[in-house]
Design a protein around this motif. Structure first.
Motif, PDB file in Angstrom:
ATOM      1  N   TYR A 152       0.835  -1.198   0.000  1.00 59.75           N
ATOM      2  CA  TYR A 152       0.000   0.000   0.000  1.00 59.75           C
ATOM      3  C   TYR A 152       0.874   1.256   0.000  1.00 59.75           C
ATOM      4  O   TYR A 152       2.018   1.251   0.459  1.00 59.75           O
ATOM      5  CB  TYR A 152      -0.915   0.006   1.217  1.00 59.75           C
ATOM      6  N   MET A 191      -4.271   3.986   3.335  1.00 58.03           N
ATOM      7  CA  MET A 191      -4.680   3.071   2.277  1.00 58.03           C
ATOM      8  C   MET A 191      -4.633   1.623   2.761  1.00 58.03           C
ATOM      9  O   MET A 191      -5.492   0.802   2.403  1.00 58.03           O
ATOM     10  CB  MET A 191      -3.789   3.256   1.046  1.00 58.03           C
ATOM     11  N   MET A 192      -3.653   1.284   3.589  1.00 52.85           N
ATOM     12  CA  MET A 192      -3.570  -0.061   4.136  1.00 52.85           C
ATOM     13  C   MET A 192      -4.763  -0.347   5.037  1.00 52.85           C
ATOM     14  O   MET A 192      -5.357  -1.428   4.990  1.00 52.85           O
ATOM     15  CB  MET A 192      -2.270  -0.254   4.920  1.00 52.85           C
TER      16      MET A 192
END
Length: 220
Positions: A165, A170-171
């Motif tokens: 990511y 985003m992860m």
């Protein structure tokens, strides 16, 4: 106060190709469940109202055992539903070391902050060309930040660390809804130095806020 940076090797292994840890159920801390009602604890033996001290609707309990140490535990609620659990204690070097070791066991260190800026370790792992470059920037930020005073580490449990990511955000968005967060916060100086471990489910909270925003607005 002097603060060690904890297990850098474990953070590196997880961020640069390690396997994700086993997913936990929706328990914030031990058997204390996320979204449980305020009445469960406000009427239970040993708990007392500490809302004024916390600055939100909260109940506390003293002498809670964790990692061989006794903490004051603060349960914080929104709309009478439990959102976070915090463990609070005076700072001790041995306690800090034990907390870092315990969190590194099942969580992935993902971000650090000195209160003025943040270092996203997921982004850093993607941008640096080598382990040595990552370690140099990691160490420099942590040393300067902890020396300045307030500092925090954000860990994620159950996050998808296999995919590459671009950032911690985003992860988290790409991970299961019940990915648990643990923040290790160091505040104050000298005799006033405090260590806090705060557990939450950030994605469940985001989902709850999104659902509330989708409700139709009543005509008036």
């Amino acid at each position: 106060m002097s603060k060690r940076m904890g297990s850098i090797g474990f953070a590196l292994a997880m961020l640069m190709g390690g396997s994700p840890s086993a997913m936990a159920e929706n328990k914030l801390f031990k058997d204390i469940a996320y979204d449980s009602p305020l009445s469960t604890y406000s009427e239970a033996k040993g708990y007392y109202d500490c809302s004024e001290d916390v600055g939100a609707v909260a109940v506390c309990k003293d002498d809670v055992d964790f990692i061989g140490h006794k903490f004051t535990m603060a349960l914080v609620f929104s709309a009478d539903k439990l959102t976070t659990v915090s463990l609070v204690s005076d700072y001790e070097q041995a306690l800090y070391d034990a907390a870092m070791a315990a969190l590194n066991n099942t969580f992935t260190l993902s971000m650090m902050s000195d209160g003025k800026s943040q270092l996203d370790l997921v982004e850093l792992a993607r941008q640096t060309r080598s382990r040595d470059e990552f370690l140099t920037k990691f160490t420099s930020y942590a040393e300067l930040g902890t020396a300045a005073g307030d500092f925090s580490y954000t860990f994620l449990e159950g996050a998808d660390t296999v995919k590459k990511y671009a950032s911690m955000t985003m992860m988290l968005l790409g991970s299961p809804d019940n990915t648990r967060s643990a923040e290790l916060l160091l505040t104050g100086e000298g005799a006033d130095a405090t260590l806090v471990i705060r557990f939450s489910f950030p994605k469940l909270e985001l989902n709850k806020a999104h659902a509330a925003a989708q409700k139709p607005v009543e005509s008036f």
